[in-house]
Each structure stands twice: as structure tokens, then as C-alpha cells.
Design an enzyme around this catalytic site. Sequence first.
Site, PDB file in Angstrom:
ATOM      1  CD  GLU A 307      10.896  33.786 -86.235  1.00  0.00           C
ATOM      2  OE1 GLU A 307      10.031  34.554 -85.729  1.00  0.00           O
ATOM      3  OE2 GLU A 307      11.193  33.797 -87.444  1.00  0.00           O
ATOM      4  CD  GLU A 399       9.897  31.200 -90.436  1.00  0.00           C
ATOM      5  OE1 GLU A 399       9.728  30.260 -89.629  1.00  0.00           O
ATOM      6  OE2 GLU A 399       9.394  32.338 -90.281  1.00  0.00           O
TER       7      GLU A 399
END
Length: 481
Positions: A307, A399
Site C-alpha cells: 500500500e 487485500e
Amino acid sequence: MFSIPRPSRRHVLVGGAVGALALAATAVLPSTNAMAATGCAVTYTTNSWQGGFTATVTVKNLGDPVNGWTLGFSFPDAGQRVTQGWSATWQQSGSAVTARSMDYNGSLGTGASTTVGFNGSWTGTNPAPTAFTLNGTACTGGTTTPPTTTPPPTTAPPTPPPTTPPPTGTTPVAINGQLRVCGVNLCNRYGRPIQLRGMSSHGLQWFANCYNDASLDALANDWQADLFRISMYVQEQGYETNPTGFTNQVNTLVDKAAARGLYALIDFHTLTPGDPMYNLDRAKTFFAAVSARNAARNNVVYEITNEPNGVSWSTIRNYAEQVIPVIRANDPDAVIIVGTRGWSSLGVSEGGNSDEIVNNPVRADNIMYTFHFYAASHKDNYRNEVQRAAARLPLFVTEFGTVTYTGDGAVDTASSTAWLDLLDRLKISYANWTYSDASEGSAAFRPGTCAGGSYAGTAVLTDSGNFMRNRIRTPDNFPTS
Ligand code: IDC
């Protein structure tokens, strides 16, 4: 779904019969101890295809404890070669192969076993070796405690399993094989779009006890999942503190996934700091190692940064264009997934959108882009952007949570259902955060489950775990022509 063996060629040799192996315990015990019990069992399993194979060798010590070992065997066919080994130091001279233990697996107590393996190549035929040595001592089979033991039983070797595999296997990897990106989809070996559904580990540094044979059996068989994401944090006591240890841990989990026909998503879990460039050198080192080690596997997908946040798309793209070639050098055909701006929100969480990617895509083939969401926090505006982006970019939800972005709170059933219905319709693959027993709403297992060691069924599940198991267990739709 998993009752039929994968279409692999299996050779199983068991100690006490062909392929048994003797541990030379006296080499490592005090020299006064000439009475050391020796003996062991070896299982040598291969997964073979035209020109290549993966061998998995499990050594079980049936004698006294040893500390450091060298396994030896000879290939029956002159064209057989070890190309890349793991969990041991492998060498080949002529047809003779040796594998020396590593620091972490040299000690084998009585009854303990360890598994090592290698990728190999073959030209003529690819038979399994039939004799092994350990520390130079030829295998005699069973446990031997000279001079008082009775001779090993002379029973006939067990009947080997059939060498002709069934035409197809039924695991996700057996059916779909090597994946590749086609257009905006993830496609299987038939060039047909598929969706993989599975679970993400929590941080390996914290929840290693949740990832073992029993839990992955439950994921493959009870959950009927297709995919296991291996979340290797880089910071927060992760990879940076022990690169070799975490690399080995990831490789072990890749093997466990492969053994169950699950795809393994290797997640280089950057989070804080959000600039992937902070970890560029580590990423190159890590991906060079795992891609070389797993090059011959067909179940590995690489996720190069989890991320990114607080950085521009051009920085992320620059990172990707440096890391991707490292993987490609070893594993040219693997799918690679690139994180996106704003915690992999396609830029939305930082005020952008997917246009920045469409206008400046990563210059590499066979790649996809990451999208993450947490259902209780991210709703229609994110869903709308995913739908818009999915027409133009290959997306993979590596995710997501059923709860808020904190990883905690209650399951938002309505939003989670809307999300997964959308992903199903678009055939976007996903992994849910987390297959763990963390004390937070996103964890699938109740706290304490992993210490208990029993993972199947619903009694061990949280609300999120129940919701996800029900979604993932429904039949897959994998075209085979
Ligand atoms: C969370 C974990 C939590 C941990 C925290 C910091 O659930 O136990 O303390 O990370 O490491 C992400 C990240 C993922 C987060 C998750 C939930 O990829 O690492 O896990 N999340 O906050 N992005 C959005 C949410």
C-alpha cells in the site's frame, strides 16, 4: 474438490524399503558414544513435466538426535540436473547430488523430520533416485542400534502408487496452471478469464503459528479457497530485521500452498513508510531470491508493494519498473501486481483516480494493479471507480476487509456483499484480510484458535470468518477449454 491427485508424477519412497536412509549419528555425538541409534525414512516426491520437475525430499530421523547432516543420492538418468535447490546447500557432480543442512534445519531430534527440495531439469527419462546416504553412510533402513538390534524387517517394499496420473487434477492450480494477464483479466492456461478467491495471512512476524499444514489444509479443503496471500511485512519487526529468515518462511509457505494446489501471492507488505522507494534495495534482494527459488513453480504471483501512500503515481511506477525486471530475469512468465496510490485505492483515498495509471501505465507486460478496500469504510464512490477502472486496467484485490480500514469493528454485511457481488461479476480476484486469530474484527478465527491447532468448520470462526468462508466455499467457475 481435492480428492483426486494433481496430475503430477509421484514417487514415494519410504524408509525401511527402497530409498531408506541411515543417519550417521556417531559423526555428531560424543566419540565415546559408539552405540548411537541410526536410521531414518525418506520421502522423495516429484512433480514432473516435460523437461522439468520439482522434487520434495522429506528426511525423518529414526535414530538418535543429529546436528548437521549431508544427504547424498545419485540420479539414475545422466540427463537429470538440480537447477535450483532450497532449504539446503545443493551440489551436483556428474550424477551425484549432495544436500547439506542449513543452520536452522541441521538439528534433527529423534522422530523429527525436515523437508528440503529443488527444481530440476531432465532430458531422457526422469526416474527417482533409489538409494540415499546421510553423512556418507549408506542407508540400511529402519532404526538400527548396533550391536543389539534385530535386523530390519525384510518385508517387501510397499506397492508404489500408480505412475500414470489421472488426466486432470481438481485443485485450482491443477486446473488453471500458469496464469497470465489477458486484456483486463486474469486468465488461466486455456486463456480464459478466471477469478481466484482466497485469504491473506496476517503479518508473518506476529502470526507464524497460524500458518501450518492443518490451517492450510482447512483453507484448501474446508474453505475450498484458490489463493493464499503471504503477507510479509517489511517494517514493524518484519523482513528488514531478518531477511534470510523471512525469505525462508515465505518459501516454505509457497511450498505448502503448492502442495495443496493453491496459488500463492507473495506480498511485500510495505505500509509505513508509504514510499516504496524506501524499500527498493530490500525489494530487489527479496524478489531476486524468491523468484529464483520459485521460478519453476506455476502457483506464484508476486505483489511488489502493498500500500504505497503519500507518494505520487510516478514514484510508484518508477519503483515497479525497477523491481519487475529483477523478477522477470528469473521467472519470466509470472504475473506481477503493482500497488496503487493512496493505500492501493487507485488514488481515490488521496483525491485521485485510475486515470493517472491509464495515462501512465507501468511499462511491463503481464502485470495487474492492486485495489484494496475495507467494506465498512469504503463504499459507493470506491465501487464506482473500481467498475470504471476495471474496463481499462487489470485489477486484483489483493487485500480487503469486511470491517473498517482500522482492521477492527463489526462486519458490514451489506457493503461486503455489494463489494463481493461486484468482484464476482467482474471476475476480479481477491484475498481477505485476515486468515488469523488476531484480536480484531477482520480476523477470520477467534482469538486462541491458532494455539489450539484446529481450523476447520465454523466453531472457530468470527463473524468475518463465517461470512468469508461462505463466500469462498461456493463452487469455482474455471473454464477448461
Ligand atoms: C493492520 C492489522 C493490525 C496491525 C496494523 C499495523 O490488522 O493488526 O496492527 O495493520 O501493522 C491495511 C494494511 C494492513 C492493515 C489493515 C487494517 O495493508 O497491514 O492491517 N489495512 O488496518 N490497509 C488498509 C487496512
